[in-house]
Motif scaffolding. Sequence first.
Motif, PDB file in Angstrom:
ATOM      1  N   LYS A  11       0.865  -1.177   0.000  1.00 38.17           N
ATOM      2  CA  LYS A  11       0.000   0.000   0.000  1.00 38.17           C
ATOM      3  C   LYS A  11       0.904   1.230   0.000  1.00 38.17           C
ATOM      4  O   LYS A  11       1.806   1.341   0.829  1.00 38.17           O
ATOM      5  N   GLU A  56       4.179   0.296   2.102  1.00 35.29           N
ATOM      6  CA  GLU A  56       3.831  -0.450   3.306  1.00 35.29           C
ATOM      7  C   GLU A  56       3.347  -1.847   2.927  1.00 35.29           C
ATOM      8  O   GLU A  56       2.340  -2.001   2.227  1.00 35.29           O
ATOM      9  N   ILE A  76       1.416  -5.290   3.010  1.00 33.47           N
ATOM     10  CA  ILE A  76       0.139  -5.728   3.580  1.00 33.47           C
ATOM     11  C   ILE A  76      -0.046  -7.212   3.296  1.00 33.47           C
ATOM     12  O   ILE A  76       0.312  -7.713   2.232  1.00 33.47           O
ATOM     13  N   LEU A 135      -9.892  -4.183   4.807  1.00 32.43           N
ATOM     14  CA  LEU A 135      -8.638  -3.490   5.082  1.00 32.43           C
ATOM     15  C   LEU A 135      -8.551  -2.974   6.509  1.00 32.43           C
ATOM     16  O   LEU A 135      -7.446  -2.765   7.031  1.00 32.43           O
ATOM     17  N   PRO A 159      -7.243  -6.789   9.485  1.00 31.13           N
ATOM     18  CA  PRO A 159      -6.331  -7.744   8.846  1.00 31.13           C
ATOM     19  C   PRO A 159      -6.676  -9.194   9.131  1.00 31.13           C
ATOM     20  O   PRO A 159      -6.395 -10.072   8.322  1.00 31.13           O
ATOM     21  N   TYR A 218      -2.456   0.458  -4.551  1.00 33.70           N
ATOM     22  CA  TYR A 218      -2.263  -0.917  -4.111  1.00 33.70           C
ATOM     23  C   TYR A 218      -1.583  -1.655  -5.265  1.00 33.70           C
ATOM     24  O   TYR A 218      -2.135  -1.755  -6.367  1.00 33.70           O
TER      25      TYR A 218
END
Length: 766
Positions: A473, A488, A490, A526, A529, A737
Amino acid sequence: MPRILDPSPLHPPSERLRVGDCIVDVPLREVRAPASRRPQRITPKSMGVLLVLVENAGKVVSRDALLTEVWPDTLPTDDVITQAITQLRKAFGQERGDPRYIETIAKNGYRLLAPVEWLAQEEGRPGAGEREAAATFAMDVADDDVVDVVPWPAPPRRSHSELIVASSVVLVLLGLVLLFAWWRGAGGDGRATMQRDAWLQQAPPASRPYRLITSAPGFELAPTLSPDASMVAYMAVPEGQRSTAILVQTTDQSLPRQLTRPSGEAEDSAPAWSPDGREIAYVRMIPGQQCQVMVVAAGGGAERKVADCDRRSAPTFSWTPDGRGLIFGSMVTESGSTGLRILDLANGAWRAVQYRSGADDVDLSPRYSPDGRWIVFVRNGPLGDFWRLPAHGGEAQRLSKLRADVRGWDWLPDGDGLLFGRMTDGVVRLNRLDFDEGVVSDLGIDDVWTPTVALARPAAAFVQRKPYYGLFKIVLPDPRQPGVHVAEPIFPSSARDLSPMVSPDGRQLAFMSDRSGVQALWWADLADPGSLRMIAGLQPRPRYAPVWAPDSRRLMVVGVDASGDAAVFEVTPSSGQVVRLPVPVRDPAEAVYLPDPDRLLVLAAAGDGRLQLELYDRRAEPWRKLASLDDVSHVQLDKTGQRLLFARQTRAGLWEANLALDLASVRQVDNEGPAPDRYRFWSVGPDGQIAYLEQLQNCAARLRQLGNATPLPPRCLDQTRRSAPTGFSTGPGGVIYVSLAEWDGADIGFMELPSEPHKFAPGWSR
């Protein structure tokens, strides 16, 4: 002082060892972890570090000792050790804070905690069936695709059995000699380390029909063999440089020499060796400026330009049998794509091959048969097939009915078949098309790209590439304000996570992944998690990303039904419900929602690999087709602009049409991107802005705007990690994304072919 092993008779280690729960294949530099679907390849230096730790299992090995052992006679920084340890931990599946395998001893070094065992020859291998397939290089005829093959004149066969036997014996003896030298010299002097590295990189295990002949960090791509298979040329970034160049080396793994030296931002690629072995043709691309086809002597010297090409789409070509010209596949022009053409190198004149080709047909990668009588090419990828025509021109005939994403191909030496890489469920596998038998056989080797064959000596080279992608992300700051973006991670995993598609409301993410061992659709909230789960009851095709409905409640995925045919499925992630839609097309590739829930867009094969976009009214069954549009490779809805945006198979650029697919509404909105081979590297955001991902020397994943008269400055999302080719998405607020390569590299593999490929001698078939 280095330890000297007793030179008395030794029992050298086998090719495999068990480290904890993992199996390590030393010659192939592969680690197979229990939770991983496929083994992960590590670099030669990482393997060197592992072997030093194995030799001192349970003991602390200092960083200085590792530098001395693995990087002798060099002055690297400690970062090289950190990178090697990180790669080993990832290959073993070791999680942060849980040092089950390798423990860091602060300010000292590292210690291998897991138990170690060298395995006997048959231990630590895959299951019995898989082991048999690997040991014999089996053709799995149970999964053969029957194809219609035009009767093929059988040329006289040639026998090279004595050469194959002799080569095999030499390779086995060479492997044993190098193995013995490595074991004797494992104490750490520079010569012993070099012997160990040579064995790691060169000796083929008995269960594999190939060996890797390159091992430099990064990518070695697009190999081409000299006619006698003694030399291989390929593209790579030479050490200390930033641009790709053409390198040449022997196939017994000598150090490469740099053949071409592009200057500035120019990059060289796509080498092709001439039939007489004297010259190599290649493409020189200067980003944003020009594309040139070049020729240089195989031994080096002055290079010469022989043709210009479209910088938005590199050409495909090979040599004519007499070595006096090059035959080109379809090339992009302002009015569409051309058919096959031949360039006379003596005078620069172009000559069209006389055959019938449709305006929307794209014929790529043409190659003459070994006897010079035929031309075979791939028509209309990514749902392409092989076609042939007489060398002098005439009627083109279809050889296969694969509708496959072909990743490189070449003739087998006797002209009775083809060797090619085929993308299946996100993995490229080596296949053989047999003209006489009329079948396509999977040869049992994964991750094989762009195979090339030497005709004078039955041998092949190819790229072995095993990329692993993670999801990221990226929140981009306002380009007019100072700020730094952060990629980041994910939902991290050690698998191939592809096509992250954020829902229109920005709250959910759907993506493709093989983290469960098979290709599947995954979904998560989102904000939670822990909600991540696999959608059961669906086998998706990863070529196209899932598509969300405008209300963010449902999404559509093209997958495979119980009979193995392609179908469109509608998924409700909140409940896990999967429903097959009654789409009235045989081979759908992509389906897209429209604001009107009674209407649906379907991208499907229209025949001979061409793709057609079709608009359906689904209020009654069978659905009624309302309109269609030819030559479309990928489509997305711009809800803000109430328009459809699409890329084409035949040319670079981006087009728009209204929601009714009226032909009068079609117009080009950008003529630079995407390129035809990057047709999925773009995304429409909630605000209607079009983002395009491109790859440059100084930025592996650069984002820029399309279709905007005053675009924002390009952004470098990541300097070193490439984006996956299957798509990305843009959420509210410009959040990106994207799937980026966590581990990616490519080496050149080399193998002897059977003396009679038609029969596939022992070692190739069961």
